[in-house]
Scaffold this motif. Structure first.
Motif, PDB file in Angstrom:
ATOM      1  N   ASP A  11      37.751  39.696  35.563  1.00  0.00           N
ATOM      2  CA  ASP A  11      37.534  40.977  35.007  1.00  0.00           C
ATOM      3  C   ASP A  11      38.214  41.352  33.992  1.00  0.00           C
ATOM      4  O   ASP A  11      38.003  42.087  32.868  1.00  0.00           O
ATOM      5  N   ASP A  25      35.758  40.949  30.799  1.00  0.00           N
ATOM      6  CA  ASP A  25      35.635  42.519  30.634  1.00  0.00           C
ATOM      7  C   ASP A  25      34.446  42.952  29.980  1.00  0.00           C
ATOM      8  O   ASP A  25      34.273  43.674  28.974  1.00  0.00           O
ATOM      9  N   GLN A  59      30.837  37.785  35.088  1.00  0.00           N
ATOM     10  CA  GLN A  59      31.644  38.644  35.680  1.00  0.00           C
ATOM     11  C   GLN A  59      31.038  39.292  36.872  1.00  0.00           C
ATOM     12  O   GLN A  59      31.399  39.711  37.879  1.00  0.00           O
ATOM     13  N   ASP A 115      32.284  39.713  40.636  1.00  0.00           N
ATOM     14  CA  ASP A 115      32.231  40.801  41.388  1.00  0.00           C
ATOM     15  C   ASP A 115      31.958  41.131  42.687  1.00  0.00           C
ATOM     16  O   ASP A 115      32.157  41.682  43.488  1.00  0.00           O
TER      17      ASP A 115
END
Length: 465
Positions: free
Chosen positions: A268, A272, A279, A283
């Protein structure tokens, strides 16, 4: 100087369920808490019932419609159980697997062999801090509790001497060190630098966890000298099995959710980009529920199979692990319901309105506002978000280091005095088999020490950097 941020935060706040003024609302808060404490301590009522009645009493004193109070309480209970209940259940299953396979014995034997006597509290605070770095507090609790209880029992240690350092390690990481959600929210709100905040957070966390953990544990153990509760100590039900998993396999299983969550946090930060496939994958796999579920599934092969468990014995093991946590789930859920009733009544906004005219240094203001909201709502997250939104405009003219210290001041304040309106209070109370008074004298005092020490260090750092 803070009116702009108060108005911005008020615009986003939901409409309170009562139109009570600040005085009436303050009285309602005190009355609700007093009802809960009185029912538990004087009338020996179960905490779940006391929290439910206390929430209704709070709404009644605040002049809120009963149907809205019930909705708030039910929403808070459901949200808390949905968010924490599954984690507690998965943690209980993993704990039972560790116990019945002999994996927990393996870990405890190694800890007792490597760290004994006076070094044990220091070993526990180190283990908890490392494990707690990427974990939510509740996840860290359910992972560490079996080890803490068994070390206390087998090593003949006071439960508080071992438990307080572990709780301190988890709590300090939760409030002060990114990538925990609270610090990350505050970093975003005040536009602080993540790397600087992380470095300063660790600098503040080290002396704080030493003072609130091993050092305070000496006094906590004198004030509350209790043994590890037998009903919560993992018991190996398979004494006929003389095999148990190796230390490496056991450690891998316990640390698997830690690694997955830490990997998610790092991705993260580095990537970003919510649309990035990498990501999005992390997640999912790094979500607390999935990480713990993965550990449970892996544990079947790393813990149960090496111990000689057949397929037919796995389902009964899971069933037996869930029974002891039913009461804990209800109590923690009711604590969340009481907290939501406080929030929906407008208590957080009341604190913000009162504090908007305070004229004190920015770092101390941030700490005090976070303390006030934490005391009123019982939520460290609500305290962090609200305080960060309030003091964010003050960070515009700050240096990079002072903006990072502002984040840490908010985090320190958000941990102050966990009491009956905090679901974490009930989680600690039930797992350690304490009374309300004993929990206040140990866990609550420890949280105050963390908040005050960390806040003081932040203020001192602001004078020299």
């Amino acid at each position: 100087m803070t009116r702009l941020s108060v108005e911005m935060l008020a615009a986003d706040a939901p409409e309170p369920i009562t139109s009570a003024g600040h005085a009436q609302l303050g009285i309602a808060v005190l009355a609700g808490i007093a009802v809960i404490v009185l029912l538990i301590t004087k009338f020996k009522l179960h905490a779940f019932l006391a929290l439910t009645i206390g929430s209704l009493a709070l709404g009644a004193f605040a002049g809120a419609p009963l149907d809205k109070v019930l909705t708030s309480f039910s929403t808070g209970l459901g949200t808390t159980v949905a968010g924490v209940g599954v984690l507690i259940a998965l943690g209980a299953i993993l704990g039972k697997m560790l116990a019945d396979s002999g994996g927990a014995d393996q870990i405890v034997d190694t800890i007792l062999e490597k760290a004994g006597g006076r070094s044990m509290p220091w070993a526990m605070v180190l283990i908890a801090s490392v494990i707690g770095l990427p974990l939510f507090f509740e996840v860290g609790i359910v992972l560490l509790i079996p080890v803490v209880l068994m070390v206390a029992k087998r090593g003949n240690y006071s439960l508080m001497r071992i438990g307080i350092p572990a709780l301190a390690g988890l709590s300090v990481m939760h409030g002060l060190v990114p990538p925990h959600p609270g610090p990350l929210v505050a970093i975003d709100a005040v536009k602080a630098d993540l790397g600087v905040t992380l470095a300063l957070g660790i600098l503040v966390a080290i002396p704080t966890v030493i003072i609130a953990g091993p050092l305070f544990a000496r006094y906590a153990a004198r004030w509350v000298d209790v043994p590890a509760p037998e009903k919560m100590i993992p018991q190996r039900a398979s004494e006929e099995l003389d095999k148990r998993p190796g230390f490496g396999a056991t450690l891998f299983t316990v640390l698997l959710p830690v690694v997955l969550m830490l990997a998610k946090a790092l991705v993260d930060i580095v990537v970003d980009d919510p649309e990035n496939p990498l990501q999005r994958v992390f997640d999912v796999v790094g979500a607390p529920m999935i990480a713990l579920l993965a550990a449970v599934l892996v544990g079947i092969f790393t813990l149960l199979r090496p111990a000689g468990f057949s397929k037919q014995r796995i389902s009964p093991l899971v069933e037996k692990s869930l029974g002891p946590i039913a009461g804990i789930l209800l109590i923690v859920g009711a604590g969340g319901g009481f907290k939501q009733t406080l929030i929906d009544s407008g208590v957080g906004q009341m604190i913000l309105d009162i504090s908007k005219d305070w004229s004190i240094p920015a770092l101390l203001l941030a700490w005090l506002i976070a303390v006030a909201i934490r005391l009123a709502t019982g939520s460290a997250t609500v305290a962090t978000v609200s305080a960060a939104g309030l003091v964010a405009p003050l960070a515009a003219d700050m240096s990079t280091t002072h903006a990072a210290l502002l984040v840490l001041a908010i985090g320190a304040g958000s941990l102050f005095l966990s009491h009956v309106n905090d679901a974490g209070f009930w989680l600690v109370k039930e797992y350690f088999g304490l009374s309300v008074g004993q929990t206040l004298k140990t866990w609550s005092v420890m949280e105050c020490i963390i908040s005050v020490v960390a806040g003081g260090i932040v203020l001192l750092l602001s004078l020299v950097i």
